[in-house]
Motif scaffolding. Sequence first.
Motif, short mmCIF file in Angstrom:
data_model
loop_
_atom_site.label_atom_id
_atom_site.label_comp_id
_atom_site.label_asym_id
_atom_site.label_seq_id
_atom_site.Cartn_x
_atom_site.Cartn_y
_atom_site.Cartn_z
N GLN A 55 0.82 -1.22 0.00
CA GLN A 55 0.00 0.00 0.00
C GLN A 55 0.85 1.27 0.00
N GLY A 56 2.18 1.08 -0.01
CA GLY A 56 3.07 2.25 0.03
C GLY A 56 3.20 2.82 1.42
N LEU A 57 2.79 2.05 2.44
CA LEU A 57 2.85 2.54 3.83
C LEU A 57 4.10 2.01 4.52
N LEU A 58 4.45 2.62 5.65
CA LEU A 58 5.60 2.14 6.41
C LEU A 58 5.21 0.95 7.27
N VAL A 59 6.11 0.00 7.39
CA VAL A 59 5.92 -1.11 8.32
C VAL A 59 6.02 -0.50 9.73
N PRO A 60 5.19 -0.96 10.70
CA PRO A 60 5.21 -0.32 12.03
C PRO A 60 6.62 -0.26 12.65
N ASP A 61 6.85 0.82 13.40
CA ASP A 61 8.17 1.08 13.98
C ASP A 61 8.67 -0.08 14.85
N GLU A 166 0.46 3.99 -9.00
CA GLU A 166 -0.51 4.33 -7.94
C GLU A 166 0.13 4.24 -6.56
N THR A 167 1.09 3.31 -6.38
CA THR A 167 1.74 3.16 -5.07
C THR A 167 2.86 4.19 -4.88
N VAL A 168 3.51 4.57 -5.97
CA VAL A 168 4.61 5.54 -5.87
C VAL A 168 4.10 6.87 -5.29
N GLY A 169 2.92 7.31 -5.71
CA GLY A 169 2.34 8.56 -5.20
C GLY A 169 2.15 8.48 -3.69
N LYS A 170 1.65 7.35 -3.22
CA LYS A 170 1.42 7.18 -1.78
C LYS A 170 2.75 7.18 -1.04
N ARG A 171 3.77 6.51 -1.60
CA ARG A 171 5.09 6.46 -0.94
C ARG A 171 5.69 7.86 -0.82
N LEU A 172 5.48 8.67 -1.85
CA LEU A 172 6.00 10.05 -1.77
C LEU A 172 5.27 10.84 -0.68
N ASP A 173 3.94 10.65 -0.58
CA ASP A 173 3.18 11.35 0.49
C ASP A 173 3.71 10.95 1.86
N VAL A 174 3.91 9.63 2.03
CA VAL A 174 4.41 9.11 3.32
C VAL A 174 5.80 9.68 3.59
N TYR A 175 6.63 9.75 2.55
CA TYR A 175 7.98 10.30 2.73
C TYR A 175 7.90 11.74 3.25
N HIS A 176 7.09 12.57 2.58
CA HIS A 176 7.03 13.99 2.97
C HIS A 176 6.50 14.16 4.40
N GLU A 177 5.52 13.33 4.77
CA GLU A 177 4.93 13.45 6.11
C GLU A 177 5.84 12.91 7.21
N GLN A 178 6.41 11.71 6.98
CA GLN A 178 7.05 11.00 8.10
C GLN A 178 8.57 10.97 8.05
N THR A 179 9.15 11.02 6.85
CA THR A 179 10.61 10.83 6.75
C THR A 179 11.35 12.14 6.55
N HIS A 180 10.77 13.07 5.80
CA HIS A 180 11.44 14.34 5.53
C HIS A 180 11.89 15.06 6.83
N PRO A 181 11.09 15.01 7.93
CA PRO A 181 11.54 15.68 9.17
C PRO A 181 12.89 15.19 9.69
N LEU A 182 13.37 14.04 9.21
CA LEU A 182 14.67 13.54 9.67
C LEU A 182 15.83 14.42 9.18
N ILE A 183 15.58 15.17 8.11
CA ILE A 183 16.65 16.05 7.60
C ILE A 183 16.99 17.08 8.69
N GLU A 184 15.95 17.69 9.25
CA GLU A 184 16.17 18.66 10.32
C GLU A 184 16.75 17.99 11.58
N TYR A 185 16.27 16.79 11.83
CA TYR A 185 16.73 16.04 13.02
C TYR A 185 18.26 15.85 12.97
N TYR A 186 18.77 15.41 11.81
CA TYR A 186 20.22 15.15 11.70
C TYR A 186 21.02 16.44 11.49
#
Length: 213
Positions: A55-61, A166-186
């Motif tokens: 589904q283009g979602l992240l596996v639970p933490d 169809e899944t690539v679009g979802k993966r990009l949304d998930v990236y922007h919401e959940q992973t992009h903040p790591l740039i500021e973190y590091y």
Amino acid sequence: MKIIMLGPPGAGKGTQAKRIAGFYGIPHISTGDIFRANLKGGTPLGMEAKKYMDQGLLVPDDVTVAMLLKRLEEPDCAKGFVLDGFPRTIPQAESLKEALAASGKHIDFAINVDVPDEVIIDRMGGRRACVSCGSTYHIAYSPPKTEGRCDVCGEALIQRDDDKPETVGKRLDVYHEQTHPLIEYYEKDDVLDNVDGTRPMDEVFDHIIELLS
Ligand code: AP5
């Protein structure tokens, strides 16, 4: 040397991580590859991960962190590693930091491979992967010597299910919401470097080695 590769899906993290690992003689650890190997082997972990990956979602933490930290305990990680696709959320980054700190270690470099969304969509459509050895190709930018066959092990190449438009679009949304903040973190941890991932693969690699040296 302990290195993290950051960037959106399809930015070229895996392509560069393999080369960096070869250059420094340290393991390349891709959480996506570990999930796909488990899926191929039909393990419970693989079946669990598939529900999210398709589904283009992240596996639970909790699942991902436990798997990754277990891998880091293996002897080949003693002199360093390149992490590709982990961490992907702030809680994953916190868990990694805590686990490393427990043995007096820390991440040395977080390399952010910067590529805009429109380039990503083009790259995902042309990517072909070997499920057997994890090698990655692109039909235009990095084709295999024999069409449809892996150069390394000769297995048939596939298009990943999660590379369908169809899944690539979802993966990009998930990236922007959940992973992009790591740039500021590091960035706050003072270990972040940015590279322009739209440049040819060899140039991206040379820039990364320059930063790591
Ligand atoms: P994962 O396998 O990690 O996928 P990803 O991060 O989305 O990254 P990709 O493998 O798609 O791309 P890449 O950046 O490595 O690019 P590549 O080098 O292949 O994860 C898959 C799924 O597993 C996730 O969606 C999630 O469900 C789950 N998962 C994994 N880790 C997780 C975690 N930590 N937490 C929770 N869930 C997790 O390059 C892409 C293409 O472009 C290739 O065809 C390549 O040849 C080409 N290319 C590369 N560089 C260039 C260049 N400079 N110029 C032209 N073409 C290039």
